[in-house]
Design a protein around this motif. Structure first.
Motif, PDB file in Angstrom:
ATOM      1  N   LEU A  89       0.802  -1.223   0.000  1.00  0.00           N
ATOM      2  CA  LEU A  89       0.000   0.000   0.000  1.00  0.00           C
ATOM      3  C   LEU A  89       0.837   1.277   0.000  1.00  0.00           C
ATOM      4  O   LEU A  89       0.477   2.246  -0.660  1.00  0.00           O
ATOM      5  CB  LEU A  89      -0.928   0.025   1.221  1.00  0.00           C
ATOM      6  CG  LEU A  89      -2.089  -0.947   1.207  1.00  0.00           C
ATOM      7  CD1 LEU A  89      -2.811  -0.911   2.540  1.00  0.00           C
ATOM      8  CD2 LEU A  89      -3.043  -0.610   0.067  1.00  0.00           C
ATOM      9  N   VAL A  90       1.936   1.279   0.741  1.00  0.00           N
ATOM     10  CA  VAL A  90       2.645   2.553   0.917  1.00  0.00           C
ATOM     11  C   VAL A  90       4.065   2.606   0.351  1.00  0.00           C
ATOM     12  O   VAL A  90       4.560   3.707   0.088  1.00  0.00           O
ATOM     13  CB  VAL A  90       2.665   2.973   2.401  1.00  0.00           C
ATOM     14  CG1 VAL A  90       1.295   3.335   2.883  1.00  0.00           C
ATOM     15  CG2 VAL A  90       3.278   1.919   3.283  1.00  0.00           C
ATOM     16  N   TYR A  91       4.720   1.478   0.171  1.00  0.00           N
ATOM     17  CA  TYR A  91       6.109   1.515  -0.296  1.00  0.00           C
ATOM     18  C   TYR A  91       6.377   0.669  -1.531  1.00  0.00           C
ATOM     19  O   TYR A  91       7.531   0.420  -1.863  1.00  0.00           O
ATOM     20  CB  TYR A  91       7.068   1.113   0.832  1.00  0.00           C
ATOM     21  CG  TYR A  91       7.099   2.134   1.933  1.00  0.00           C
ATOM     22  CD1 TYR A  91       7.564   3.426   1.708  1.00  0.00           C
ATOM     23  CD2 TYR A  91       6.617   1.831   3.195  1.00  0.00           C
ATOM     24  CE1 TYR A  91       7.567   4.370   2.708  1.00  0.00           C
ATOM     25  CE2 TYR A  91       6.622   2.776   4.207  1.00  0.00           C
ATOM     26  CZ  TYR A  91       7.103   4.043   3.953  1.00  0.00           C
ATOM     27  OH  TYR A  91       7.104   4.991   4.943  1.00  0.00           O
ATOM     28  N   SER A  92       5.335   0.221  -2.230  1.00  0.00           N
ATOM     29  CA  SER A  92       5.586  -0.444  -3.508  1.00  0.00           C
ATOM     30  C   SER A  92       5.934   0.623  -4.543  1.00  0.00           C
ATOM     31  O   SER A  92       5.893   1.825  -4.262  1.00  0.00           O
ATOM     32  CB  SER A  92       4.371  -1.275  -3.934  1.00  0.00           C
ATOM     33  OG  SER A  92       3.265  -0.450  -4.200  1.00  0.00           O
ATOM     34  N   SER A  93       6.281   0.218  -5.719  1.00  0.00           N
ATOM     35  CA  SER A  93       6.801   1.154  -6.721  1.00  0.00           C
ATOM     36  C   SER A  93       5.793   2.213  -7.150  1.00  0.00           C
ATOM     37  O   SER A  93       6.167   3.358  -7.379  1.00  0.00           O
ATOM     38  CB  SER A  93       7.288   0.387  -7.946  1.00  0.00           C
ATOM     39  OG  SER A  93       8.385  -0.400  -7.596  1.00  0.00           O
ATOM     40  N   ILE A  94       4.532   1.856  -7.248  1.00  0.00           N
ATOM     41  CA  ILE A  94       3.547   2.837  -7.729  1.00  0.00           C
ATOM     42  C   ILE A  94       3.343   3.967  -6.718  1.00  0.00           C
ATOM     43  O   ILE A  94       3.444   5.136  -7.096  1.00  0.00           O
ATOM     44  CB  ILE A  94       2.234   2.140  -8.123  1.00  0.00           C
ATOM     45  CG1 ILE A  94       2.503   1.280  -9.370  1.00  0.00           C
ATOM     46  CG2 ILE A  94       1.130   3.144  -8.385  1.00  0.00           C
ATOM     47  CD1 ILE A  94       1.354   0.427  -9.809  1.00  0.00           C
ATOM     48  N   PRO A  95       3.069   3.688  -5.426  1.00  0.00           N
ATOM     49  CA  PRO A  95       2.952   4.814  -4.490  1.00  0.00           C
ATOM     50  C   PRO A  95       4.248   5.616  -4.361  1.00  0.00           C
ATOM     51  O   PRO A  95       4.210   6.846  -4.290  1.00  0.00           O
ATOM     52  CB  PRO A  95       2.598   4.157  -3.163  1.00  0.00           C
ATOM     53  CG  PRO A  95       2.107   2.811  -3.488  1.00  0.00           C
ATOM     54  CD  PRO A  95       2.737   2.426  -4.777  1.00  0.00           C
ATOM     55  N   ALA A  96       5.388   4.928  -4.350  1.00  0.00           N
ATOM     56  CA  ALA A  96       6.658   5.640  -4.254  1.00  0.00           C
ATOM     57  C   ALA A  96       6.872   6.542  -5.468  1.00  0.00           C
ATOM     58  O   ALA A  96       7.290   7.690  -5.325  1.00  0.00           O
ATOM     59  CB  ALA A  96       7.808   4.651  -4.099  1.00  0.00           C
ATOM     60  N   ALA A  97       6.589   6.017  -6.649  1.00  0.00           N
ATOM     61  CA  ALA A  97       6.749   6.824  -7.874  1.00  0.00           C
ATOM     62  C   ALA A  97       5.793   8.012  -7.869  1.00  0.00           C
ATOM     63  O   ALA A  97       6.174   9.119  -8.278  1.00  0.00           O
ATOM     64  CB  ALA A  97       6.521   5.962  -9.107  1.00  0.00           C
ATOM     65  N   LEU A  98       4.569   7.808  -7.416  1.00  0.00           N
ATOM     66  CA  LEU A  98       3.609   8.917  -7.354  1.00  0.00           C
ATOM     67  C   LEU A  98       4.098  10.020  -6.427  1.00  0.00           C
ATOM     68  O   LEU A  98       4.024  11.209  -6.774  1.00  0.00           O
ATOM     69  CB  LEU A  98       2.240   8.417  -6.889  1.00  0.00           C
ATOM     70  CG  LEU A  98       1.398   7.704  -7.919  1.00  0.00           C
ATOM     71  CD1 LEU A  98       0.146   7.119  -7.272  1.00  0.00           C
ATOM     72  CD2 LEU A  98       1.023   8.644  -9.040  1.00  0.00           C
ATOM     73  N   VAL A  99       4.601   9.650  -5.282  1.00  0.00           N
ATOM     74  CA  VAL A  99       5.116  10.657  -4.345  1.00  0.00           C
ATOM     75  C   VAL A  99       6.289  11.395  -4.968  1.00  0.00           C
ATOM     76  O   VAL A  99       6.388  12.621  -4.881  1.00  0.00           O
ATOM     77  CB  VAL A  99       5.512   9.999  -2.995  1.00  0.00           C
ATOM     78  CG1 VAL A  99       6.288  10.958  -2.127  1.00  0.00           C
ATOM     79  CG2 VAL A  99       4.285   9.492  -2.270  1.00  0.00           C
TER      80      VAL A  99
END
Length: 104
Positions: A89-99
């Motif tokens: 939810l919080v540290y996979s590639s998609i959330p990290a890339a979005l941030v």
């Protein structure tokens, strides 16, 4: 150098870590990809200082999260499934890339 003609070339290190995470996360999130994503976040925020306390906490907690992932990976220990669910939810590639993209 040719790399100078690429847009956002100064961020290739962070983008590279995110791409590695995406390639590894095809079916599940792995501990090396968690580590790579949290390092990418911290490198990005180190190179581009932010002053939003929530993002600072997000990156700092991520660093601990990634360190736990790599230590257990190196020691060949298992983590509880709740760890992986939270990581997805919080540290996979998609959330990290979005941030990272939202803070460029």
């Amino acid at each position: 150098m040719w790399i100078e003609s690429i847009p956002y070339a100064q961020h290739l290190d962070v983008f590279g870590l995110i791409v590695i995470g995406l390639l590894v996360e095809r079916h599940y999130i792995s501990r090396p990809s968690i580590f790579a994503n949290t390092i990418a976040l911290n490198v990005h925020f180190y190179q581009n200082p932010i002053f939003e306390p929530l993002l600072v906490w997000y990156a700092n907690i991520g660093l601990v999260f990634g360190a736990i992932a790599m230590l257990t990976y190196l020691m060949d220990e298992r983590l509880p499934s709740s760890y992986y669910e939270l990581a997805m939810l919080v540290y996979s590639s998609i959330p990290a890339a979005l941030v990272i993209f939202l803070t460029l």
